[in-house]
Design an enzyme around this catalytic site. Structure first.
Site, short mmCIF file in Angstrom:
data_model
loop_
_atom_site.label_atom_id
_atom_site.label_comp_id
_atom_site.label_asym_id
_atom_site.label_seq_id
_atom_site.Cartn_x
_atom_site.Cartn_y
_atom_site.Cartn_z
N ARG A 93 -23.09 27.70 21.25
CA ARG A 93 -21.73 27.43 20.79
C ARG A 93 -21.38 28.21 19.51
NH1 ARG A 93 -17.69 23.37 20.47
NH2 ARG A 93 -17.08 23.17 18.32
N ARG A 122 -16.74 18.38 21.78
CA ARG A 122 -16.71 19.43 20.77
C ARG A 122 -15.57 20.42 20.93
NH1 ARG A 122 -22.84 21.15 19.46
NH2 ARG A 122 -22.07 21.28 17.35
N PRO A 123 -14.35 19.98 20.72
CA PRO A 123 -13.21 20.89 20.85
C PRO A 123 -13.19 21.95 19.74
CG PRO A 123 -12.51 18.78 19.96
CD PRO A 123 -13.96 18.65 20.28
N ILE A 124 -12.31 22.94 19.89
CA ILE A 124 -12.21 24.00 18.88
C ILE A 124 -10.78 24.10 18.37
CG2 ILE A 124 -14.17 25.44 19.54
CD1 ILE A 124 -12.03 27.01 21.21
N VAL A 327 -19.79 11.17 13.54
CA VAL A 327 -19.41 12.59 13.60
C VAL A 327 -19.21 13.07 15.04
CG1 VAL A 327 -20.08 14.95 12.94
CG2 VAL A 327 -20.57 13.04 11.40
N ARG A 397 -34.58 26.39 19.86
CA ARG A 397 -33.32 26.89 19.33
C ARG A 397 -33.25 26.66 17.82
NH1 ARG A 397 -28.69 23.93 21.33
NH2 ARG A 397 -27.89 25.11 19.59
C1 UD1 Z 1 -22.15 22.13 12.81
C2 UD1 Z 1 -23.65 22.32 12.97
C3 UD1 Z 1 -24.26 21.15 13.72
C4 UD1 Z 1 -23.88 19.82 13.03
C5 UD1 Z 1 -22.39 19.73 12.81
C6 UD1 Z 1 -21.97 18.51 12.00
C7 UD1 Z 1 -23.84 24.74 13.05
C8 UD1 Z 1 -24.16 25.96 13.83
N1 UD1 Z 1 -23.89 23.56 13.68
O1 UD1 Z 1 -21.61 22.11 14.12
O2 UD1 Z 1 -25.68 21.31 13.72
O3 UD1 Z 1 -24.30 18.75 13.84
O4 UD1 Z 1 -21.91 20.90 12.12
O5 UD1 Z 1 -22.62 18.48 10.79
O6 UD1 Z 1 -23.61 24.81 11.87
N2 UD1 Z 1 -14.14 18.99 15.94
C9 UD1 Z 1 -12.85 18.92 16.42
N3 UD1 Z 1 -12.14 20.09 16.50
C10 UD1 Z 1 -12.65 21.29 16.12
C11 UD1 Z 1 -13.96 21.35 15.63
C12 UD1 Z 1 -14.69 20.17 15.55
O7 UD1 Z 1 -12.37 17.86 16.77
O8 UD1 Z 1 -11.93 22.31 16.22
C13 UD1 Z 1 -14.96 17.74 15.88
C14 UD1 Z 1 -16.18 17.83 16.80
O9 UD1 Z 1 -15.87 17.47 18.11
C15 UD1 Z 1 -17.13 16.83 16.13
C16 UD1 Z 1 -16.77 16.97 14.65
O10 UD1 Z 1 -15.50 17.60 14.58
O11 UD1 Z 1 -16.85 15.54 16.57
C17 UD1 Z 1 -17.77 17.75 13.85
O12 UD1 Z 1 -17.89 19.05 14.37
P1 UD1 Z 1 -18.16 20.33 13.44
O13 UD1 Z 1 -18.28 19.91 12.02
O14 UD1 Z 1 -17.14 21.36 13.78
O15 UD1 Z 1 -19.56 20.80 13.97
P2 UD1 Z 1 -20.04 22.24 14.35
O16 UD1 Z 1 -19.49 23.23 13.37
O17 UD1 Z 1 -19.82 22.48 15.79
#
Ligand code: UD1
Length: 416
Positions: A93, A122-124, A327, A397
């Site tokens: 990802r 995990r949306p973006i 989270v 990983r």
């Molecule tokens: C990063 C870490 C991961 C860690 C996480 C939270 C990396 C490579 N990975 O993942 O190991 O578990 O932080 O500390 O650094 N969300 C949305 N919309 C978005 C993006 C996120 O709703 O556009 C939500 C996700 O679904 C989740 C929450 O926000 O529920 C946290 O995600 P995020 O902080 O973005 O995690 P990652 O960056 O994917």
């Protein structure tokens, strides 16, 4: 398929050196696409995810050379591609983190929707909201996302949740945008600070990383530089729990103790002795582990990436422990595996209730994601019999030499 076997091990003893942080190295490698001169990264962990990110960079036209153990040289002066292949994106990802740098450096980027650990949907949306606010046009079709912009212009961006990845991607896009960008409710993780200090070395102008408001003044171009990756706080936490659960006495070296405060606090609550000493921390386990509660939160709260490992520990604590996962919405997949090893855990929505048991017993189990895999290794160290862990590619990983490091501390762990 390879498996990891873990036998009941004696109390772990000795010293272990923690590697550079995966979650710092990945965005910093992605950010290397922004530099026009040589970049040298030190203390890069030897991991599958890092290999994938290096492949992504190479596929985009960057020159990536491994100079020595943990030292990588990147030159991105000739980026000639803006598409990240599905095959690479589906492996990890974090490949999505090249979108911000490509968008700002060459004005366009295309990729498929990201893959990675199955710990929720995990949306973006927050990454895309940030790109749009900077002036990009986004198209999503047939599982692909593309973004393009003739030029990016700084803006004020409020994140609905302090997403780590969105903060990083937007920060990287903003460094070459015209004018000032302000990210409010930004993630405050140490890995964000590391990324900002790397970008500033290359010539960026970022202030406030590590607080909830980050200000980025756009510059024309970034150059090169040398940067050492910060130590991995989650790898450190995992070894601290390994010492605690085996009743061991382990000195975990190369840590920044301020990054692991919640882990130290919670281990103390279970009755372990934790002694901080400069850049190391000694954990002395106890036979009388006591129950405790945790609630995962964005930094500086308790890290979700340590939740599974703590749940293994709590399975052997006297009394009832409660874990609340705030989270991610689906991060309890390790529970079924731990229950197969004799743990007494009930799930109620985002909460897990763990009643301590006297012992765990071995069983064939599966690593369902990276940290779930680590939780099973920890369970194997104390379970009666030989624990056989499948799907260990998840563990590779994110853990640099986990068997070697544990073996040196006296663990009975093998790969077959
Ligand atoms: C990063 C870490 C991961 C860690 C996480 C939270 C990396 C490579 N990975 O993942 O190991 O578990 O932080 O500390 O650094 N969300 C949305 N919309 C978005 C993006 C996120 O709703 O556009 C939500 C996700 O679904 C989740 C929450 O926000 O529920 C946290 O995600 P995020 O902080 O973005 O995690 P990652 O960056 O994917």
């Amino acid at each position: 398929m390879e498996k990891i076997l873990v036998e009941t091990s004696p109390p772990l003893k000795g010293k272990v050196r923690i590697s550079g942080a995966k979650n710092s190295a990945l965005p910093i490698l992605a950010a290397s696409l922004l530099g026009t001169e040589d970049i040298i990264l030190e203390d890069v962990p030897n991991l599958k995810d890092i290999e994938v990110m290096c492949e992504v960079l190479t596929s985009l036209g960057a020159k990536v050379e491994i100079l020595d153990k943990g030292i990588i040289k990147i030159n991105s002066s000739n980026i000639n591609n803006y598409v990240t292949r599905y095959e690479l994106m589906s492996k990890m990802r974090a490949s999505f983190l090249v979108m911000g740098p490509l968008l700002t450096r060459i004005g366009k980027t295309q990729t498929s929707l990201p893959g990675g650990c199955a710990i929720g949907t995990r949306p973006i949306d927050l990454h895309l909201k940030g790109f749009k606010a900077l002036g990009a046009t986004i198209n999503v079709d047939h599982g692909n996302i593309s973004a393009y912009a003739d030029k990016l212009v700084g803006n004020k961006i409020y994140l609905d949740f302090p997403s780590v990845g969105a903060t990083e991607n937007i920060m990287m896009a903003a460094v070459l945008a015209e004018g000032e960008t302000i990210i409010d409710n930004a993630a405050m993780e140490p890995e964000i600070v590391d990324l900002a200090s790397f970008l500033n070395k290359l010539g960026a102008d970022i202030k406030g990383a590590g607080t909830s408001t980050i200000k980025i003044k756009g510059v024309k171009e970034l150059g090169g530089g040398v940067h050492s990756i910060i130590p991995d706080r989650i790898e450190a936490g995992t070894f601290m729990v390994a010492s605690a659960i085996t009743g061991g006495d382990v000195v975990v070296e190369n840590v920044i103790t301020s990054h692991i405060k919640p882990i130290i606090a919670k281990l103390k609550e279970t009755g372990c002795e934790v002694i901080e000493n400069g850049d190391s921390v000694r954990v002395i386990g106890t036979k009388d582990l006591r129950a405790t509660d945790i609630k995962t939160l964005p930094y500086p709260g308790f890290p979700t990436d340590m939740q599974a490992q703590f749940m293994t520990l709590m399975s052997l604590c006297k009394g009832t422990s409660v874990v609340i996962e705030t989270v991610f919405e689906n991060r309890f997949m390790h529970v079924d595996e731990l229950k197969r090893m004799g743990a007494d855990i009930k799930i109620d929505g985002r909460s897990a209730i763990i009643n301590g048991v006297d012992k765990l017993t071995s069983a064939p189990v599966k690593a369902t994601d990276l940290r779930a895999g680590a939780a099973l290794v920890l369970a194997g160290l104390v379970a009666e019999g030989v624990t056989e862990i499948d799907n260990i590619y998840h563990i590779d990983r994110g853990y640099d030499g986990i068997e070697e490091k544990l073996s040196k501390l006296g663990a009975r762990i093998y790969r077959k």
